[in-house]
Write a protein that holds these residues in place. Sequence first.
Motif, PDB file in Angstrom:
ATOM      1  N   GLY A   1       0.844  -1.189   0.000  1.00 50.32           N
ATOM      2  CA  GLY A   1       0.000   0.000   0.000  1.00 50.32           C
ATOM      3  C   GLY A   1       0.873   1.230   0.000  1.00 50.32           C
ATOM      4  N   GLY A   2       0.289   2.348   0.441  1.00 51.14           N
ATOM      5  CA  GLY A   2       1.070   3.577   0.455  1.00 51.14           C
ATOM      6  C   GLY A   2       0.737   4.437  -0.739  1.00 51.14           C
ATOM      7  N   LEU A   3       1.644   5.374  -0.994  1.00 52.86           N
ATOM      8  CA  LEU A   3       1.283   6.445  -1.911  1.00 52.86           C
ATOM      9  C   LEU A   3       1.585   6.160  -3.383  1.00 52.86           C
ATOM     10  CD1 LEU A   3      -0.017   9.162  -1.325  1.00 52.86           C
ATOM     11  CD2 LEU A   3       2.253  10.185  -1.307  1.00 52.86           C
TER      12      LEU A   3
ATOM     13  N   GLY B   1      -4.154   1.278  -0.501  1.00 48.22           N
ATOM     14  CA  GLY B   1      -3.590   2.623  -0.447  1.00 48.22           C
ATOM     15  C   GLY B   1      -3.824   3.389  -1.735  1.00 48.22           C
ATOM     16  N   ALA B   2      -3.190   4.543  -1.829  1.00 44.84           N
ATOM     17  CA  ALA B   2      -3.352   5.378  -3.026  1.00 44.84           C
ATOM     18  C   ALA B   2      -2.837   4.652  -4.267  1.00 44.84           C
ATOM     19  CB  ALA B   2      -2.601   6.689  -2.825  1.00 44.84           C
TER      20      ALA B   2
ATOM     21  N   TYR C   1      -5.083   3.030  -6.973  1.00 43.19           N
ATOM     22  CA  TYR C   1      -5.888   3.770  -7.969  1.00 43.19           C
ATOM     23  C   TYR C   1      -5.177   3.902  -9.315  1.00 43.19           C
ATOM     24  CZ  TYR C   1      -8.747   4.157  -3.956  1.00 43.19           C
ATOM     25  OH  TYR C   1      -9.505   3.799  -2.874  1.00 43.19           O
TER      26      TYR C   1
ATOM     27  N   PHE D   1      -9.957  16.001   1.145  1.00 44.60           N
ATOM     28  CA  PHE D   1      -8.894  15.275   1.841  1.00 44.60           C
ATOM     29  C   PHE D   1      -8.703  15.864   3.241  1.00 44.60           C
ATOM     30  CE2 PHE D   1      -4.539  14.148   2.937  1.00 44.60           C
ATOM     31  CZ  PHE D   1      -4.491  12.811   2.543  1.00 44.60           C
TER      32      PHE D   1
ATOM     33  N   GLY E   1     -10.475   8.334  -3.515  1.00 42.81           N
ATOM     34  CA  GLY E   1     -10.414   7.141  -2.672  1.00 42.81           C
ATOM     35  C   GLY E   1      -9.384   7.330  -1.579  1.00 42.81           C
ATOM     36  N   VAL E   2      -9.803   7.083  -0.329  1.00 45.36           N
ATOM     37  CA  VAL E   2      -8.887   7.302   0.794  1.00 45.36           C
ATOM     38  C   VAL E   2      -8.738   6.071   1.687  1.00 45.36           C
ATOM     39  CG1 VAL E   2      -8.841   9.815   1.026  1.00 45.36           C
ATOM     40  CG2 VAL E   2     -10.827   8.552   1.856  1.00 45.36           C
TER      41      VAL E   2
ATOM     42  N   GLY F   1       3.170  -0.723   3.590  1.00 46.73           N
ATOM     43  CA  GLY F   1       2.314   0.389   3.140  1.00 46.73           C
ATOM     44  C   GLY F   1       0.878   0.271   3.627  1.00 46.73           C
ATOM     45  N   PRO F   2       0.349   1.373   4.199  1.00 45.12           N
ATOM     46  CA  PRO F   2      -1.029   1.351   4.717  1.00 45.12           C
ATOM     47  C   PRO F   2      -2.074   1.257   3.601  1.00 45.12           C
ATOM     48  CG  PRO F   2      -0.119   3.568   4.829  1.00 45.12           C
ATOM     49  CD  PRO F   2       0.994   2.682   4.375  1.00 45.12           C
TER      50      PRO F   2
ATOM     51  N   GLY G   1      -4.908   2.872   3.574  1.00 49.55           N
ATOM     52  CA  GLY G   1      -5.603   4.147   3.397  1.00 49.55           C
ATOM     53  C   GLY G   1      -4.906   5.242   4.176  1.00 49.55           C
ATOM     54  N   VAL G   2      -5.555   6.386   4.244  1.00 41.45           N
ATOM     55  CA  VAL G   2      -4.975   7.527   4.960  1.00 41.45           C
ATOM     56  C   VAL G   2      -5.183   7.274   6.464  1.00 41.45           C
ATOM     57  CG1 VAL G   2      -4.960  10.046   5.138  1.00 41.45           C
ATOM     58  CG2 VAL G   2      -5.577   8.970   2.985  1.00 41.45           C
ATOM     59  N   PHE G   3      -4.366   6.391   7.012  1.00 41.70           N
ATOM     60  CA  PHE G   3      -4.601   5.910   8.386  1.00 41.70           C
ATOM     61  C   PHE G   3      -4.361   6.995   9.433  1.00 41.70           C
ATOM     62  CE2 PHE G   3      -0.444   5.455  10.455  1.00 41.70           C
ATOM     63  CZ  PHE G   3       0.387   5.751   9.379  1.00 41.70           C
ATOM     64  N   GLU G   4      -3.746   8.095   9.006  1.00 39.88           N
ATOM     65  CA  GLU G   4      -3.513   9.193   9.957  1.00 39.88           C
ATOM     66  C   GLU G   4      -4.841   9.841  10.366  1.00 39.88           C
ATOM     67  OE1 GLU G   4      -2.056   8.889   6.981  1.00 39.88           O
ATOM     68  OE2 GLU G   4       0.116   9.239   7.120  1.00 39.88           O
TER      69      GLU G   4
ATOM     70  N   ASP H   1       5.505   3.443   7.363  1.00 41.34           N
ATOM     71  CA  ASP H   1       4.180   3.844   7.841  1.00 41.34           C
ATOM     72  C   ASP H   1       3.330   2.669   8.299  1.00 41.34           C
ATOM     73  OD1 ASP H   1       3.987   6.594   7.879  1.00 41.34           O
ATOM     74  OD2 ASP H   1       3.799   6.696   5.700  1.00 41.34           O
TER      75      ASP H   1
HETATM   76  P1  AMP Z   1       4.266   5.292   1.662  1.00 45.33           P
HETATM   77  O1  AMP Z   1       5.305   6.147   2.276  1.00 45.33           O
HETATM   78  O2  AMP Z   1       4.404   5.142   0.198  1.00 45.33           O
HETATM   79  O3  AMP Z   1       4.136   3.944   2.367  1.00 45.33           O
HETATM   80  O4  AMP Z   1       2.877   6.057   1.838  1.00 45.33           O
HETATM   81  C1  AMP Z   1       2.265   6.237   3.091  1.00 45.33           C
HETATM   82  C2  AMP Z   1       1.279   7.367   2.974  1.00 45.33           C
HETATM   83  O5  AMP Z   1       0.306   7.040   2.001  1.00 45.33           O
HETATM   84  C3  AMP Z   1       0.535   7.617   4.269  1.00 45.33           C
HETATM   85  O6  AMP Z   1       0.834   8.923   4.700  1.00 45.33           O
HETATM   86  C4  AMP Z   1      -0.940   7.504   3.881  1.00 45.33           C
HETATM   87  O7  AMP Z   1      -1.754   8.514   4.434  1.00 45.33           O
HETATM   88  C5  AMP Z   1      -0.878   7.682   2.369  1.00 45.33           C
HETATM   89  N1  AMP Z   1      -2.035   7.060   1.724  1.00 45.33           N
HETATM   90  C6  AMP Z   1      -2.479   5.813   1.845  1.00 45.33           C
HETATM   91  N2  AMP Z   1      -3.593   5.615   1.115  1.00 45.33           N
HETATM   92  C7  AMP Z   1      -3.886   6.797   0.528  1.00 45.33           C
HETATM   93  C8  AMP Z   1      -4.924   7.248  -0.349  1.00 45.33           C
HETATM   94  N3  AMP Z   1      -5.878   6.409  -0.755  1.00 45.33           N
HETATM   95  N4  AMP Z   1      -4.879   8.523  -0.769  1.00 45.33           N
HETATM   96  C9  AMP Z   1      -3.888   9.347  -0.373  1.00 45.33           C
HETATM   97  N5  AMP Z   1      -2.902   8.998   0.459  1.00 45.33           N
HETATM   98  C10 AMP Z   1      -2.887   7.725   0.902  1.00 45.33           C
END
Ligand code: AMP
Length: 409
Positions: free
Chosen positions: A212-214, A237-238, A241, A287, A307-308, A332-333, A335-338, A368
């Motif tokens: 996951g992740g960005l 994650g992002a 998409y 967002f 999508g978040v 990698g998360p 979603g926007v787990f923060e 993350d």
């Molecule tokens: P990474 O450093 O690539 O592992 O990305 C981690 C970041 O990706 C975290 O700060 C998350 O908030 C962000 N993230 C995860 N899913 C999404 C999403 N769907 N849209 C935007 N940011 C995301």
Amino acid sequence: MLTVKDLTKEQVEGKRVYVRVDFNVPQKDGVIRDNNRIRAALKTINDLVEKGARVILMSHLGKIKWKEPDAAKIEAMKKANNMAPVAAALQELVPDVKVHFCPETRGEKLKAAVDALKNGEILLVQNTRYEKGEEKNDPELAKEWASLADVFVMDAFGSAHRAHASTVGVPSILKAEGKLVAEGYLMIKEVDNLTRCVEVADGDRPYVAILGGLKVSDKIKVIDTLLRKCDKIIIGGAMAYTFKLAKGDKIGNSFLDADSLDYARKCLEMAGDKLVLPVDSVVTDSFEPVEGRIVKIVDDIPEGFEGVDIGPKTQELYKREIAKAKMIFWNGPMGVFEQPEFQAGTKAVCEAIKDLEGKAFTVCGGGDSASAVKQFGFKESFSHVSTGGGASLEMIENDGSLPGVDVLK
Ligand code: AMP
């Protein structure tokens, strides 16, 4: 490979043992938010202290952008990443051992501090990145640091993917001089666990990776390697998409890594059903967590929404895939787990991995996702949570090799 465990009292007592640790702790204005990384190195430090070594600790802390033309800004970056508070935090953790701090990274003052060190004492040296040559593995800098040491121990797994002066330059010189170079306890644990994810024994299949992740672009190499090694790759994650658009799905205003679209298309073609993508998403029209923003669950993402997080159907799908696994590697998360509203997907993955306890070997690759695992209280449910996000990814990418490990062999 020699380990700190193998080093005898005779080999280290009274000797200057240079230990590269990863004390890159999250801190602001000298207040350390999490001392986990310091605690992770204690086993190695205590072992050497007990054997009567004169322990010299080196680490980087934060970033210093040497390309910055304004010298005052560089000074400000140095000030913000001063290692002195870390020395104080370490002293609290080892109250019976004297911890000295040297505010300089080179020169007479550092040499004098090393010379004054007594058996069983510790000297923490200022942030290695105070030196412009550190990240370039400058030979003169490595030579000066190597001249301070009789033995080298590498325990900075989080920095082992970087061929810097303090991680690779120094041990290369010491090894050539016939001095002892060894792995610390944290390194042993990290390398053993991640090697299992690289070598993939038959009994560890099905092997499921969760990514996951960005950005897709940050993870292209690891996706390529995992496609060869894994039985399934679950994407969240992002990142998801870009793959969904490549597949022809609607993604509205979701984060798009446009430069990686072609790659994503090829990847989908090659991987077939090995790659699992979200079937629904939590979406929002803002967002930023402003009052009155719309948050809803959809299959197809309309314009104006992004999508978040993965949606509930995807959570169930991913839980079913995870339940089949004998080995998991997660980076990698989902979603926007923060933001609390967008944590459910990442929590669902944590829960599914918890259900595998005792049945599968499960690794969270740092960064993350490791923060999320800790934040949600699932750390103990994993076989291993890595301390190095970048290092664990690179170790997978490079089939088990890392510059900071290879140099010790
Ligand atoms: P990474 O450093 O690539 O592992 O990305 C981690 C970041 O990706 C975290 O700060 C998350 O908030 C962000 N993230 C995860 N899913 C999404 C999403 N769907 N849209 C935007 N940011 C995301």
